[in-house]
Design an enzyme around this catalytic site. Structure first.
Site, PDB file in Angstrom:
ATOM      1  N   LYS A 179       0.824  -1.203   0.000  1.00 27.53           N
ATOM      2  CA  LYS A 179       0.000   0.000   0.000  1.00 27.53           C
ATOM      3  C   LYS A 179       0.860   1.256   0.000  1.00 27.53           C
ATOM      4  O   LYS A 179       1.818   1.355   0.757  1.00 27.53           O
ATOM      5  CB  LYS A 179      -0.928   0.001   1.215  1.00 27.53           C
ATOM      6  CG  LYS A 179      -1.870  -1.190   1.276  1.00 27.53           C
ATOM      7  CD  LYS A 179      -2.694  -1.205   2.540  1.00 27.53           C
ATOM      8  CE  LYS A 179      -1.840  -1.390   3.776  1.00 27.53           C
ATOM      9  NZ  LYS A 179      -2.641  -1.615   5.008  1.00 27.53           N
ATOM     10  N   THR A 212      -7.971  10.233   7.719  1.00 29.89           N
ATOM     11  CA  THR A 212      -7.693   8.956   7.042  1.00 29.89           C
ATOM     12  C   THR A 212      -7.533   7.797   8.016  1.00 29.89           C
ATOM     13  O   THR A 212      -7.092   6.715   7.622  1.00 29.89           O
ATOM     14  CB  THR A 212      -6.409   9.080   6.206  1.00 29.89           C
ATOM     15  OG1 THR A 212      -5.307   9.413   7.081  1.00 29.89           O
ATOM     16  CG2 THR A 212      -6.544  10.160   5.146  1.00 29.89           C
ATOM     17  N   GLY A 214      -7.942   4.561   9.914  1.00 33.56           N
ATOM     18  CA  GLY A 214      -8.670   3.322   9.633  1.00 33.56           C
ATOM     19  C   GLY A 214      -8.662   2.882   8.187  1.00 33.56           C
ATOM     20  O   GLY A 214      -9.332   1.910   7.845  1.00 33.56           O
ATOM     21  N   THR A 215      -7.897   3.548   7.323  1.00 32.24           N
ATOM     22  CA  THR A 215      -7.913   3.158   5.908  1.00 32.24           C
ATOM     23  C   THR A 215      -7.361   1.752   5.698  1.00 32.24           C
ATOM     24  O   THR A 215      -7.906   0.973   4.902  1.00 32.24           O
ATOM     25  CB  THR A 215      -7.098   4.150   5.054  1.00 32.24           C
ATOM     26  OG1 THR A 215      -5.813   4.341   5.636  1.00 32.24           O
ATOM     27  CG2 THR A 215      -7.804   5.488   4.950  1.00 32.24           C
ATOM     28  N   GLY A 216      -6.280   1.408   6.402  1.00 28.25           N
ATOM     29  CA  GLY A 216      -5.704   0.077   6.235  1.00 28.25           C
ATOM     30  C   GLY A 216      -6.633  -1.016   6.711  1.00 28.25           C
ATOM     31  O   GLY A 216      -6.795  -2.047   6.043  1.00 28.25           O
ATOM     32  N   CYS A 217      -7.264  -0.802   7.867  1.00 24.16           N
ATOM     33  CA  CYS A 217      -8.241  -1.765   8.386  1.00 24.16           C
ATOM     34  C   CYS A 217      -9.415  -1.908   7.423  1.00 24.16           C
ATOM     35  O   CYS A 217      -9.891  -3.022   7.154  1.00 24.16           O
ATOM     36  CB  CYS A 217      -8.757  -1.312   9.744  1.00 24.16           C
ATOM     37  SG  CYS A 217      -7.499  -1.131  11.019  1.00 24.16           S
TER      38      CYS A 217
END
Length: 278
Positions: A179, A212, A214-217
């Protein structure tokens, strides 16, 4: 009466008291994909938009019991892991994935923040590398996590591509999605996919927002949700990235720090922004 067939996904992750990441975000993501969400909580955090003030690990026996209770009765079509916190928890989760034959596993290797701060120790990282990641359908490291997993420095798109290939080969994982959310310039928001055959660069609109969290979760949960719905892995990744991009467009301007992405955008009558959105 016959039971209706309902897709079920499991999240094995930490609790975020501020509701911006972790279990809370994963369950919302599942729900907005019309997937029934189940959970195994690995740790309890006290956090808000300004940061984390306390973390308490759950006993590994409690984590094992949660996973077994869900899988042995309800069953799951896909699962994801998030913050696993320490070596004992990672080893216990890896063993349950193997014993219970949990398929369509998405591993979000939460070990370094987007700012570059290491969150777990080297022993835990080693267990993650050797015991859990090889069982995954896909692993989704951010830039800094990809650096640790590949042993390479990543400063541009070409290095992201190389790292994805190295991780795939060295960790014997089915697919890798590096990512680029923490990258700057042309690499910002660009992700790199490699499955041993296809090397692809995924680009979407860059959303200009500070909110932003929590984008990875959300991305890993959305991939798991799409897998639970029966999509192939490549399609699941593409659909998940679209979902995250739209959630960023409706991110929540709450608290005094970094707000979370807005999962409930499908409920907005005309998807118009309001004073509560960034």
């Amino acid at each position: 009466m016959n039971k209706r067939s309902i897709a079920v996904a499991l999240t094995i992750a930490g609790s975020d008291s501020g509701g911006g990441a972790g279990i809370q975000t994963d369950l919302r993501t599942f729900a907005f994909h019309c997937v029934h969400g189940t959970s195994a909580i690995t740790c309890i955090t006290a956090q808000n938009t300004l940061g984390v003030t306390r973390v308490d690990a759950m006993p590994k026996e409690a984590i094992i019991a949660q996973i077994q209770a869900v899988v042995e009765d309800i069953g799951v079509q896909a699962a994801k892991t998030g913050m696993l916190l320490n070596q004992d928890i990672i080893a216990a989760v890896a063993e349950q994935v193997k014993v219970l034959q949990i398929n369509n596993l998405v591993v979000d290797p939460v070990m370094v923040s987007r700012a570059g701060a290491q969150l777990i120790d080297d022993q835990a990282i080693n267990t993650l590398r050797h015991d859990l990641i090889p069982q995954a359908a896909i692993v989704t490291p951010n830039r800094y996590e990809a650096q640790i997993l590949s042993g390479l420095e990543i400063t541009n798109l070409e290095e992201m591509q190389t790292a994805a290939q190295v991780i795939h080969q060295q960790l014997n994982v089915n697919a890798v999605l590096v990512k680029g959310g923490g990258m700057s310039g042309a690499g910002r928001g660009v992700d790199v996919w490699f499955d041993g055959d296809k090397l692809e660069v995924l680009k979407t609109e860059v959303v200009d927002t500070k909110n932003t969290h929590g984008t990875g979760c959300t991305l890993s949960a959305a991939i798991a949700a799409n897998l639970a719905l029966g999509h192939d892995l490549w399609t699941a990744v593409q659909e998940a990235k679209k979902y995250v991009t739209t959630a960023l467009q409706y991110s929540l301007d709450i608290g005094q720090g970094q707000g979370p992405v807005g999962h409930f955008f499908p409920l907005l009558p005309s998807r118009d922004s309001s004073a509560h959105f960034s």
